[in-house]
Design a protein around this motif. Structure first.
Motif, PDB file in Angstrom:
ATOM      1  N   ASP A 294      10.695  -3.233 -13.932  1.00 28.89           N
ATOM      2  CA  ASP A 294      10.686  -2.833 -12.236  1.00 28.89           C
ATOM      3  C   ASP A 294      11.040  -1.539 -11.758  1.00 28.89           C
ATOM      4  OD1 ASP A 294      10.771  -5.015 -12.167  1.00 28.89           O
ATOM      5  OD2 ASP A 294      12.428  -5.354 -11.593  1.00 28.89           O
ATOM      6  N   ALA A 295      11.389  -0.527 -13.040  1.00 25.74           N
ATOM      7  CA  ALA A 295      11.446   0.382 -12.399  1.00 25.74           C
ATOM      8  C   ALA A 295       9.723   2.020 -13.128  1.00 25.74           C
ATOM      9  CB  ALA A 295      12.943   1.064 -12.666  1.00 25.74           C
ATOM     10  N   ASP A 296       9.993   1.404 -13.399  1.00 23.91           N
ATOM     11  CA  ASP A 296       8.244   2.134 -14.369  1.00 23.91           C
ATOM     12  C   ASP A 296       7.507   1.832 -13.165  1.00 23.91           C
ATOM     13  OD1 ASP A 296       8.742   3.340 -16.185  1.00 23.91           O
ATOM     14  OD2 ASP A 296       7.735   2.186 -17.606  1.00 23.91           O
ATOM     15  N   ALA A 297       7.467  -0.088 -12.822  1.00 24.89           N
ATOM     16  CA  ALA A 297       5.788  -0.249 -12.144  1.00 24.89           C
ATOM     17  C   ALA A 297       5.702   0.885 -10.836  1.00 24.89           C
ATOM     18  CB  ALA A 297       6.550  -1.388 -12.254  1.00 24.89           C
ATOM     19  N   TRP A 298       7.190   0.739 -10.404  1.00 19.10           N
ATOM     20  CA  TRP A 298       7.202   1.506  -8.926  1.00 19.10           C
ATOM     21  C   TRP A 298       7.054   2.916  -9.148  1.00 19.10           C
ATOM     22  CZ3 TRP A 298       8.476   0.344  -3.704  1.00 19.10           C
ATOM     23  CH2 TRP A 298       8.622   1.581  -2.914  1.00 19.10           C
ATOM     24  N   ASN A 299       7.366   3.693 -10.234  1.00 17.36           N
ATOM     25  CA  ASN A 299       7.435   4.457 -10.573  1.00 17.36           C
ATOM     26  C   ASN A 299       5.768   5.352 -11.152  1.00 17.36           C
ATOM     27  OD1 ASN A 299       9.483   5.713  -9.728  1.00 17.36           O
ATOM     28  ND2 ASN A 299      10.817   5.246 -11.388  1.00 17.36           N
ATOM     29  N   THR A 305      10.707  11.220  -7.366  1.00 19.17           N
ATOM     30  CA  THR A 305      10.970  11.896  -6.274  1.00 19.17           C
ATOM     31  C   THR A 305      10.654  12.679  -5.386  1.00 19.17           C
ATOM     32  OG1 THR A 305      12.977  12.623  -8.323  1.00 19.17           O
ATOM     33  CG2 THR A 305      12.830  13.575  -6.314  1.00 19.17           C
ATOM     34  N   LEU A 306      10.508  12.468  -3.921  1.00 18.98           N
ATOM     35  CA  LEU A 306       9.592  12.861  -2.675  1.00 18.98           C
ATOM     36  C   LEU A 306       9.940  14.316  -2.697  1.00 18.98           C
ATOM     37  CD1 LEU A 306      10.223  10.351  -0.973  1.00 18.98           C
ATOM     38  CD2 LEU A 306       8.427  10.203  -2.130  1.00 18.98           C
ATOM     39  N   ASN A 307       8.374  15.022  -3.437  1.00 19.08           N
ATOM     40  CA  ASN A 307       8.756  15.928  -2.507  1.00 19.08           C
ATOM     41  C   ASN A 307       9.420  16.629  -1.520  1.00 19.08           C
ATOM     42  OD1 ASN A 307       6.080  15.523  -1.183  1.00 19.08           O
ATOM     43  ND2 ASN A 307       4.690  16.444  -2.906  1.00 19.08           N
ATOM     44  N   TYR A 308       9.408  17.847  -1.428  1.00 13.65           N
ATOM     45  CA  TYR A 308       9.969  17.985  -0.270  1.00 13.65           C
ATOM     46  C   TYR A 308      11.542  17.435   0.089  1.00 13.65           C
ATOM     47  CZ  TYR A 308      10.727  17.900   5.429  1.00 13.65           C
ATOM     48  OH  TYR A 308      11.640  17.996   6.882  1.00 13.65           O
ATOM     49  N   LYS A 312      14.652   9.836  -4.067  1.00 18.63           N
ATOM     50  CA  LYS A 312      14.129   8.831  -4.813  1.00 18.63           C
ATOM     51  C   LYS A 312      13.633   7.914  -3.572  1.00 18.63           C
ATOM     52  CE  LYS A 312      16.182   8.155  -8.089  1.00 18.63           C
ATOM     53  NZ  LYS A 312      16.103   9.700  -9.208  1.00 18.63           N
ATOM     54  N   SER A 313      11.361   7.819  -3.838  1.00 18.46           N
ATOM     55  CA  SER A 313      10.946   7.574  -3.289  1.00 18.46           C
ATOM     56  C   SER A 313      11.483   6.070  -3.437  1.00 18.46           C
ATOM     57  CB  SER A 313       9.686   7.038  -4.065  1.00 18.46           C
ATOM     58  OG  SER A 313       9.316   7.022  -5.144  1.00 18.46           O
ATOM     59  N   PHE A 314      11.762   5.213  -3.685  1.00 20.13           N
ATOM     60  CA  PHE A 314      11.942   3.556  -3.785  1.00 20.13           C
ATOM     61  C   PHE A 314      13.376   3.706  -2.844  1.00 20.13           C
ATOM     62  CE2 PHE A 314      14.902   0.019  -3.787  1.00 20.13           C
ATOM     63  CZ  PHE A 314      13.848  -0.924  -3.271  1.00 20.13           C
ATOM     64  N   ASN A 315      14.537   4.345  -2.842  1.00 20.81           N
ATOM     65  CA  ASN A 315      15.373   4.619  -1.716  1.00 20.81           C
ATOM     66  C   ASN A 315      14.945   4.425  -1.038  1.00 20.81           C
ATOM     67  OD1 ASN A 315      17.049   4.362  -4.270  1.00 20.81           O
ATOM     68  ND2 ASN A 315      17.906   6.410  -4.078  1.00 20.81           N
ATOM     69  N   TYR A 316      14.146   5.910  -0.507  1.00 23.13           N
ATOM     70  CA  TYR A 316      13.098   6.662   1.122  1.00 23.13           C
ATOM     71  C   TYR A 316      12.450   5.111   1.588  1.00 23.13           C
ATOM     72  CZ  TYR A 316      11.043   9.263   4.357  1.00 23.13           C
ATOM     73  OH  TYR A 316      11.011   9.575   6.017  1.00 23.13           O
ATOM     74  N   PRO A 346      -0.070   9.415  -7.699  1.00 24.12           N
ATOM     75  CA  PRO A 346       1.043   9.113  -7.253  1.00 24.12           C
ATOM     76  C   PRO A 346       1.269   8.903  -5.991  1.00 24.12           C
ATOM     77  CG  PRO A 346       2.512   9.689  -8.567  1.00 24.12           C
ATOM     78  CD  PRO A 346       1.356  10.301  -8.521  1.00 24.12           C
ATOM     79  N   ILE A 347       1.861   7.787  -4.837  1.00 26.72           N
ATOM     80  CA  ILE A 347       2.134   8.589  -3.330  1.00 26.72           C
ATOM     81  C   ILE A 347       2.868   8.727  -2.953  1.00 26.72           C
ATOM     82  CG2 ILE A 347       2.302   7.126  -1.327  1.00 26.72           C
ATOM     83  CD1 ILE A 347       1.164   4.250  -2.693  1.00 26.72           C
ATOM     84  N   ASP A 348       3.144   9.787  -2.575  1.00 21.32           N
ATOM     85  CA  ASP A 348       4.260  11.262  -2.238  1.00 21.32           C
ATOM     86  C   ASP A 348       4.008  11.404  -1.021  1.00 21.32           C
ATOM     87  OD1 ASP A 348       5.661  13.146  -3.030  1.00 21.32           O
ATOM     88  OD2 ASP A 348       5.484  13.965  -4.303  1.00 21.32           O
ATOM     89  N   TYR A 349       5.361  12.196  -0.410  1.00 23.32           N
ATOM     90  CA  TYR A 349       6.115  12.168   1.027  1.00 23.32           C
ATOM     91  C   TYR A 349       4.884  12.501   1.679  1.00 23.32           C
ATOM     92  CZ  TYR A 349       8.722  14.039   4.490  1.00 23.32           C
ATOM     93  OH  TYR A 349       9.360  13.096   6.176  1.00 23.32           O
ATOM     94  N   GLN A 350       4.061  13.120   1.836  1.00 24.36           N
ATOM     95  CA  GLN A 350       3.406  12.909   2.915  1.00 24.36           C
ATOM     96  C   GLN A 350       2.615  12.014   3.308  1.00 24.36           C
ATOM     97  OE1 GLN A 350       3.039  16.047   4.103  1.00 24.36           O
ATOM     98  NE2 GLN A 350       1.765  15.034   6.153  1.00 24.36           N
ATOM     99  N   VAL A 351       2.160  11.145   2.159  1.00 19.60           N
ATOM    100  CA  VAL A 351       1.457   9.683   2.701  1.00 19.60           C
ATOM    101  C   VAL A 351       2.469   8.966   3.237  1.00 19.60           C
ATOM    102  CG1 VAL A 351       0.556   7.412   1.488  1.00 19.60           C
ATOM    103  CG2 VAL A 351      -0.862  10.381   0.831  1.00 19.60           C
ATOM    104  N   ILE A 352       3.564   9.360   2.695  1.00 19.30           N
ATOM    105  CA  ILE A 352       4.755   8.340   3.193  1.00 19.30           C
ATOM    106  C   ILE A 352       5.164   8.065   4.472  1.00 19.30           C
ATOM    107  CG2 ILE A 352       6.957   7.454   2.954  1.00 19.30           C
ATOM    108  CD1 ILE A 352       6.734   7.102  -0.064  1.00 19.30           C
TER     109      ILE A 352
END
Ligand SMILES: Nc1ncnc2c1ncn2[C@@H]1O[C@H](COP(=O)(O)OP(=O)(O)OP(=O)(O)O)[C@@H](O)[C@H]1O
Ligand SMILES: [Mg+2]
Length: 493
Positions: A294-299, A305-308, A312-316, A346-352
């Motif tokens: 699961d974690a691997d698929a997500w990552n 980890t979201l820049n800025y 953790k992106s999942f937690n966010y 991969p999808i990062d903070y700016q996009v999210i």
């Protein structure tokens, strides 16, 4: 990694089933309890997965050769009820009981109809009587089954408040309540069902819901009928889904909670199962990841980890939900669409965070709409928080709520339920719908990763809010309400 093939599926089970729900379905405890027959009422918030359970169950039962009847009353049924039925006060007649009888009648007739479609098999032996009964009484109910229910209630109503001689009244009512028209067929019906089990699913009771007296009796009667049928016909199972806040607004249900408790399954999710739900979808659409955990698929899809933010992106993302599948699917889909637009992976903070504004607006309005019967005008109460810092000491929050309750801060006309209330009442209300989270102290057992101390009703069933000293607005609402971080960076989001 190329994310163009990624597909998080559709946010409603009715459409998701065509996307692959069967393949990426999470067999939750709730599903197990319903599938094995332990529970027959599914309670859950909007988007929590009631229909998903029904869709998957229906598919599996059909595959096993069972007869499945899916009933979802059309939009206007509640209006029809109010339009066609007399008010309780007009004839002191208990609608509740009338609806119970009518629901049993309707469901049994529908089951007979469903079995009759099997064709000639039903025209011999015991079952021939069922066929004859249908032929003589129900040539044309297929189009609008609810009208059959309404007409049954109307028959009861006629004897209740019509001017019949007392003894006739009692006799006729007795006949109707005891379903005399079909009662003699039930042994035959049960015999037929023992060869082919029947599952009746009643979903979407909230569509067109108008909180009227009839609407409430309609649902309460269905609960009773469900108990009755499940007891009397072992091979006919009736399963009902209901939105949580609808249940809470039907006094005859929660007052009788004891009676219903052991038949109710409340859907709940936590971070682990939500991660699994998303990971299943990732693995389903990106074959390269089909064996990733699961974690691997997500990552692979989201920057771990979201820049800025250094979060953790999942937690966010999961922090911006009330732990409902539809929310996380929606947010992930929106973020994915944005990442495709700007070609980032991969999808990062700016996009999210670009996707978050639209998501937050949608969720804020949806929550307000969801509670429009219990707490009308809720959106205007949320608006009072616009532009403020999102974390509050108790004193600050009480003062703000006092301002709302005394109309110092204006809210919509509709929201008059807030006026002249104690600030504590408003705090409790805003917490109970998920808008506020409360800082818990001590060893509270909650569905949350350790280290974080602000909790909402999706994470902990009860919290003594009167002892809570700090609150904050749930992160899901903040982007839309342009809320600020405040002096000290949030202790934890
Ligand atoms: N156990 C599950 N496994 C995988 N996906 C799920 C599961 N439960 C729900 N989902 C998905 O979550 C989304 C919302 O679920 P669903 O449509 O069943 O919610 P609902 O409770 O019926 O909402 P509403 O009250 O609006 O009818 C859908 O995309 C559905 O497929
Ligand atoms: Mg649904």
């Amino acid at each position: 990694m190329d994310l163009s093939a990624l597909d998080f599926g559709a946010p409603a089970a009715e459409r998701d089933i065509a996307h692959g729900l069967i393949d990426y379905f999470v067999e939750s405890q709730a599903f197990q309890n319903v599938a094995t027959g332990k529970k027959s009422v599914i309670l859950g918030n909007r988007g929590s997965g009631k229909s998903a359970i029904f869709k998957v169950l229906a598919q599996r039962e059909k595959a096993a050769g069972r007869l499945v009847l899916e009933l979802s009353p059309d939009d206007y049924s509640y209006e029809i009820l109010t339009r066609s039925l007399a008010r309780e006060a007009q004839g002191s007649w208990a609608k509740h009981g009338a609806f119970t009888a009518a629901w049993k009648y309707l469901i049994y007739v529908l089951v007979m109809k469903g079995l009759a479609k099997d064709g000639p098999r039903l025209r011999t032996g015991d079952a021939a009587r069922i066929y004859e009964y249908l032929r003589d009484n129900h040539q044309d109910i297929a189009d609008n089954p609810i009208s059959l229910l309404v007409s049954y209630v109307k028959r009861i109503e006629g004897f209740k408040i019509g001017s019949y001689e007392a003894s006739l009244k009692t006799r006729e009512l007795d006949r109707l309540y005891k379903l005399e028209e079909i009662i003699n067929l039930l042994p035959a019906l049960n015999a037929v069902c023992s060869k082919r089990r029947v599952l009746v699913l009643v979903d979407e009771l909230d569509r067109g819901w108008d909180a009227s007296e009839d609407a409430k009796s309609f649902v309460a009667g269905l609960f009773q009928a469900c108990i009755g049928i499940n007891q009397n016909s072992p091979d006919v199972r009736v399963i009902v889904s209901l939105r949580r806040e609808l249940y809470d607004s039907i006094p005859s249900l929660y007052e009788d909670a004891q009676k219903y408790r052991d038949m109710i399954e409340t859907i709940g999710w936590d971070e682990r199962t939500l991660l699994q739900l998303v990971a299943n979808r990732i693995r389903h659409s990106i074959t390269d990841l089909s064996v990733a955990d699961d974690a691997d698929a997500w990552n692979h899809v989201f920057a771990e980890t979201l820049n800025y933010r250094q979060a953790k992106s999942f937690n966010y993302i999961v922090d911006r939900t009330l732990y409902r599948p539809r929310e996380i699917i929606q947010f992930c889909s929106d973020a994915h669409a944005e990442s495709q637009r700007v070609h980032q992976s991969p999808i990062d903070y700016q996009v999210i965070s670009n996707a978050e504004l639209v998501y937050s607006e949608g969720r804020t309005k949806d929550i307000a709409a969801e509670y429009r019967f219990q707490f009308p005008g809720l959106l205007s109460v949320f608006e009072v928080f616009r532009g403020r810092t999102y974390a509050f000491d108790r004193d600050e929050l009480e003062l703000l709520c006092l301002g709302i309750c005394t109309a110092e801060y204006r809210t919509d006309e509709e929201a008059k339920w807030v006026l002249n209330q104690e600030p504590d009442f408003l705090i409790e209300t805003l917490w109970s719908i998920g808008f506020l989270r409360a800082q818990a102290v001590g060893g509270i057992k909650a569905l949350r990763r350790s280290g974080s101390s602000y909790l909402g009703p999706h994470q902990v069933a009860n919290l003594n809010l009167r002892n809570t000293q700090r609150f904050h607005v749930h992160p899901m609402f903040r982007a839309y309400l342009a809320m600020k971080e405040g002096r000290e960076r949030a202790d934890d989001d």
